[in-house]
Write an enzyme that holds these catalytic residues in place. Sequence first.
Site, PDB file in Angstrom:
ATOM      1  N   ARG A 131      21.541   6.461 -28.958  1.00  0.00           N
ATOM      2  CA  ARG A 131      20.953   7.649 -28.430  1.00  0.00           C
ATOM      3  C   ARG A 131      21.719   8.648 -27.670  1.00  0.00           C
ATOM      4  NH1 ARG A 131      18.796   5.370 -31.304  1.00  0.00           N
ATOM      5  NH2 ARG A 131      16.729   4.351 -31.230  1.00  0.00           N
ATOM      6  N   SER A 162       9.398   7.744 -27.141  1.00  0.00           N
ATOM      7  CA  SER A 162       9.824   6.861 -26.188  1.00  0.00           C
ATOM      8  C   SER A 162      10.268   7.668 -25.131  1.00  0.00           C
ATOM      9  CB  SER A 162      10.895   5.708 -26.669  1.00  0.00           C
ATOM     10  OG  SER A 162      10.416   5.089 -27.594  1.00  0.00           O
ATOM     11  N   GLU A 213      15.041   8.713 -21.885  1.00  0.00           N
ATOM     12  CA  GLU A 213      15.610   8.937 -23.315  1.00  0.00           C
ATOM     13  C   GLU A 213      15.143  10.529 -23.565  1.00  0.00           C
ATOM     14  OE1 GLU A 213      14.800   6.364 -26.580  1.00  0.00           O
ATOM     15  OE2 GLU A 213      14.376   7.990 -28.259  1.00  0.00           O
TER      16      GLU A 213
HETATM   17  C1  LIG Z   1       5.762   9.994 -32.142  1.00  0.00           C
HETATM   18  C2  LIG Z   1       7.249   9.959 -31.785  1.00  0.00           C
HETATM   19  C3  LIG Z   1       8.133   9.139 -32.218  1.00  0.00           C
HETATM   20  C4  LIG Z   1       9.408   9.130 -32.187  1.00  0.00           C
HETATM   21  N1  LIG Z   1      10.170   8.108 -32.691  1.00  0.00           N
HETATM   22  C5  LIG Z   1      11.374   8.049 -32.415  1.00  0.00           C
HETATM   23  C6  LIG Z   1      12.034   7.061 -33.090  1.00  0.00           C
HETATM   24  O1  LIG Z   1      11.900   5.763 -33.500  1.00  0.00           O
HETATM   25  N2  LIG Z   1      13.562   6.872 -33.077  1.00  0.00           N
HETATM   26  C7  LIG Z   1      14.262   7.984 -32.131  1.00  0.00           C
HETATM   27  O2  LIG Z   1      15.196   7.837 -32.131  1.00  0.00           O
HETATM   28  N3  LIG Z   1      13.760   9.100 -31.711  1.00  0.00           N
HETATM   29  C8  LIG Z   1      11.954   9.134 -31.755  1.00  0.00           C
HETATM   30  N4  LIG Z   1      11.495  10.238 -31.205  1.00  0.00           N
HETATM   31  C9  LIG Z   1      12.083  11.306 -30.463  1.00  0.00           C
HETATM   32  C10 LIG Z   1      12.640  12.404 -31.304  1.00  0.00           C
HETATM   33  O3  LIG Z   1      11.663  12.615 -32.388  1.00  0.00           O
HETATM   34  C11 LIG Z   1      14.076  12.303 -31.872  1.00  0.00           C
HETATM   35  O4  LIG Z   1      14.757  12.224 -30.862  1.00  0.00           O
HETATM   36  C12 LIG Z   1      14.337  13.553 -32.875  1.00  0.00           C
HETATM   37  O5  LIG Z   1      15.370  13.165 -33.497  1.00  0.00           O
HETATM   38  C13 LIG Z   1      14.495  14.773 -31.972  1.00  0.00           C
HETATM   39  O6  LIG Z   1      14.531  15.877 -32.746  1.00  0.00           O
HETATM   40  P1  LIG Z   1      14.135  17.210 -32.602  1.00  0.00           P
HETATM   41  O7  LIG Z   1      14.543  18.220 -33.449  1.00  0.00           O
HETATM   42  O8  LIG Z   1      12.650  17.190 -32.224  1.00  0.00           O
HETATM   43  O9  LIG Z   1      14.661  17.644 -31.237  1.00  0.00           O
HETATM   44  P2  LIG Z   1      14.643  18.201 -29.850  1.00  0.00           P
HETATM   45  O10 LIG Z   1      13.549  17.717 -28.910  1.00  0.00           O
HETATM   46  O11 LIG Z   1      14.056  19.784 -30.257  1.00  0.00           O
HETATM   47  O12 LIG Z   1      15.908  18.455 -29.142  1.00  0.00           O
HETATM   48  C14 LIG Z   1      16.527  17.242 -28.833  1.00  0.00           C
HETATM   49  C15 LIG Z   1      17.886  17.384 -28.263  1.00  0.00           C
HETATM   50  O13 LIG Z   1      18.710  17.597 -29.399  1.00  0.00           O
HETATM   51  C16 LIG Z   1      19.453  19.016 -29.167  1.00  0.00           C
HETATM   52  N5  LIG Z   1      19.219  19.568 -30.488  1.00  0.00           N
HETATM   53  C17 LIG Z   1      18.280  19.536 -31.568  1.00  0.00           C
HETATM   54  N6  LIG Z   1      18.577  20.191 -32.636  1.00  0.00           N
HETATM   55  C18 LIG Z   1      19.996  20.516 -32.426  1.00  0.00           C
HETATM   56  C19 LIG Z   1      20.801  21.469 -33.273  1.00  0.00           C
HETATM   57  N7  LIG Z   1      20.568  21.792 -34.652  1.00  0.00           N
HETATM   58  N8  LIG Z   1      22.060  21.257 -32.865  1.00  0.00           N
HETATM   59  C20 LIG Z   1      22.666  20.661 -31.774  1.00  0.00           C
HETATM   60  N9  LIG Z   1      21.767  20.299 -30.757  1.00  0.00           N
HETATM   61  C21 LIG Z   1      20.203  20.054 -31.216  1.00  0.00           C
HETATM   62  C22 LIG Z   1      18.636  19.687 -28.195  1.00  0.00           C
HETATM   63  O14 LIG Z   1      19.222  20.748 -27.365  1.00  0.00           O
HETATM   64  C23 LIG Z   1      18.068  18.536 -27.436  1.00  0.00           C
HETATM   65  O15 LIG Z   1      19.312  18.302 -26.414  1.00  0.00           O
HETATM   66  C24 LIG Z   1       9.997  10.031 -31.482  1.00  0.00           C
HETATM   67  C25 LIG Z   1       9.129  11.289 -31.279  1.00  0.00           C
HETATM   68  C26 LIG Z   1       7.843  11.166 -31.232  1.00  0.00           C
HETATM   69  C27 LIG Z   1       7.141  12.607 -30.948  1.00  0.00           C
END
Ligand SMILES: Cc1cc2nc3c(=O)[nH]c(=O)nc-3n(C[C@H](O)[C@H](O)[C@H](O)COP(=O)(O)OP(=O)(O)OC[C@H]3O[C@@H](n4cnc5c(N)ncnc54)[C@H](O)[C@@H]3O)c2cc1C
Length: 311
Positions: A173, A231, A302
């Site tokens: 992560r 998580s 996380e």
């Molecule tokens: C129900 C549920 C289940 C989940 N299960 C998992 C799992 O199994 N495994 C897992 O790893 N995660 C899981 N997650 C967490 C999350 O979905 C992941 O971390 C996902 O990859 C985040 O993507 P996001 O676009 O929502 O990021 P955001 O929350 O919008 O951003 C997260 C971080 O990434 C940065 N970021 C986002 N987009 C960009 C970009 N284009 N360029 C540079 N930086 C960027 C942001 O600045 C921030 O620091 C889960 C979440 C939920 C709600």
Amino acid sequence: MMMHEPLHFIGLRGTLTRNAPLARYTSWRAGGPADTLYVPADRDDLAMFLRQLPVAEPLLVLGLGSNTLVRDGGVRGTVVIMHNPGAALAVADGLVYADAGAASPKLARFAALHGCAEAEFLAGVPGTVGGALAMNAGCYGGETWRHVARVEVATREGRFVVRGPDDYVIGYRSVRLRAAGSPDGTLPDDIFTAAWFRFPVGDSSAARARIRELLARRIATQPLSLPNAGSVFRNPPGDHAARLIEACGLKGHAIGGARVSEKHANFIVNPGGKAKAADIEALIAFVRATVLAKTGVELEPEVRIVGEPTP
Ligand SMILES: Cc1cc2nc3c(=O)[nH]c(=O)nc-3n(C[C@H](O)[C@H](O)[C@H](O)COP(=O)(O)OP(=O)(O)OC[C@H]3O[C@@H](n4cnc5c(N)ncnc54)[C@H](O)[C@@H]3O)c2cc1C
């Protein structure tokens, strides 16, 4: 408090909003406003925006906000929303191309339909491809960067650069740029705009069946009907954060509108969208302190916590 001077731009095709509530841009459905919110029309429009954004302006990128807690005081500066329902996915030269604004579950289904294996895990990660790259999202033995052939980023100045996995230090992560001369290698203002993935050749129907199986497993074990951010804590080496939190009797513990899920102890839920971000953050701190006091293990969040505390 100092007033934020409105910024002025020309020639943009995206949507710019001042004082924009961010709760609807996060899966926790909590948090205050951004001074300026920009939703670019596409990558060229993003570059045009960045080229005009003053260098001193603080910049935060969000995808689907599924790993982010925005505090109630909101975000001073500019927030760029990368999620784009029209984002492109394609297959070329044996690689799967994805715009960073595409939802990861869409990439998983697209890869499966095109006979790729090992992208199935992304079906249950409800963020964007950009968020998966930034977090090195993973589950069920899969991990985003294991399959990255190259990425494209937009720099803070609005220039596009293509990089390979060797340009990054990839961990659990965690993803950092291996920039020469920088001790910790971070370049926080780079924005992922696209990625090319190399997945092993597989059987399309087997991949689609695996996606169904993984989603059914998630529905059975995660509180998906309530606002949450997945998580909350990273798993400590050799253990599971959920096991430790449950062992400390914290399932169901609530602060204000925020509650430790009864279904999965490493999830904090916001039933009815009533929680303040401060409730969620206080519950995170309480869980951390309790687990430390009772087990000696220091859990690391996380989720990313951003913005200003309650005004
Ligand atoms: C129900 C549920 C289940 C989940 N299960 C998992 C799992 O199994 N495994 C897992 O790893 N995660 C899981 N997650 C967490 C999350 O979905 C992941 O971390 C996902 O990859 C985040 O993507 P996001 O676009 O929502 O990021 P955001 O929350 O919008 O951003 C997260 C971080 O990434 C940065 N970021 C986002 N987009 C960009 C970009 N284009 N360029 C540079 N930086 C960027 C942001 O600045 C921030 O620091 C889960 C979440 C939920 C709600």
